[in-house]
Design an enzyme around this catalytic site. Structure first.
Site, PDB file in Angstrom:
ATOM      1  N   CYS A  59      48.213 -15.449  47.074  1.00 24.46           N
ATOM      2  CA  CYS A  59      48.389 -16.549  48.030  1.00 24.46           C
ATOM      3  C   CYS A  59      47.689 -16.282  49.364  1.00 24.46           C
ATOM      4  CB  CYS A  59      49.860 -16.885  48.233  1.00 24.46           C
ATOM      5  SG  CYS A  59      50.841 -15.636  49.102  1.00 24.46           S
ATOM      6  N   HIS A 111      55.226 -16.237  51.039  1.00 27.72           N
ATOM      7  CA  HIS A 111      54.216 -17.059  50.370  1.00 27.72           C
ATOM      8  C   HIS A 111      53.595 -18.006  51.388  1.00 27.72           C
ATOM      9  CE1 HIS A 111      52.291 -18.714  46.829  1.00 27.72           C
ATOM     10  NE2 HIS A 111      52.517 -19.923  47.315  1.00 27.72           N
ATOM     11  N   HIS A 123      47.688 -23.874  47.040  1.00 24.85           N
ATOM     12  CA  HIS A 123      48.010 -22.450  47.091  1.00 24.85           C
ATOM     13  C   HIS A 123      47.617 -21.772  45.788  1.00 24.85           C
ATOM     14  CE1 HIS A 123      52.035 -22.494  44.760  1.00 24.85           C
ATOM     15  NE2 HIS A 123      51.373 -23.587  44.470  1.00 24.85           N
TER      16      HIS A 123
END
Length: 155
Positions: A59, A111, A123
């Site tokens: 990520c 994240h 993402h």
């Protein structure tokens, strides 16, 4: 889907008709080049520690690569460290190109993705998956949302 593509095409054309900002990464500037480039990477495989389209992305590697490639902005390597960069935003202030953070590993800011508008973000999700666009209103993401940042004037 065709209507969405048509609307997005009009948005891109309208954005191209204005003068681009001269600083590193305002939200408006980010939406003009960060977003199209990020979308061009849809389907790139997740790879833990990955930072390039060739090797795949995790990520933070995805976000770091997109901002470096499009804006010359050098972001920190981890999602947690990225959460301290730029201007803190409330959910009502989100604009395309802003960074959005989630608690996916039982710890805050574990994240990160790039906000696209209309409660969507892009993402690199997790092992076995690929860069994708998801809806922040989905129960999973809504329950894990930690906040957002606007990256400005970094080099």
């Amino acid at each position: 889907m065709k209507k969405l593509i048509a609307v997005l095409s009009l948005f891109v054309l309208a954005a191209c008709s204005s003068n681009p900002p001269q600083h590193a990464a305002s939200a408006g500037g980010a939406s003009r080049d960060v977003i199209p480039y990020a979308k061009s990477l849809i389907g790139t495989p997740y790879h833990y520690g990955g930072e390039t389209p060739r090797t795949g992305f995790d990520c933070s590697g995805f976000v770091k690569h997109v901002y470096s490639h499009t804006r010359g902005v050098q972001l920190p390597r981890s999602a947690h460290d990225m959460s301290g960069v730029g201007q803190r935003l409330s959910a009502t202030q989100l604009q395309p190109g802003d960074l959005v953070f989630f608690n996916t590993l039982g710890r805050p800011y574990s994240h990160v993705g790039i906000y696209l508008g209309n409660a969507q973000f892009i993402h690199s999700p997790s092992t076995g998956k690929r860069v994708e666009i998801v809806d922040m209103k989905m129960n999973y993401w809504a329950q894990r949302y930690n906040g957002a940042r606007r990256v400005t004037n970094l080099r």
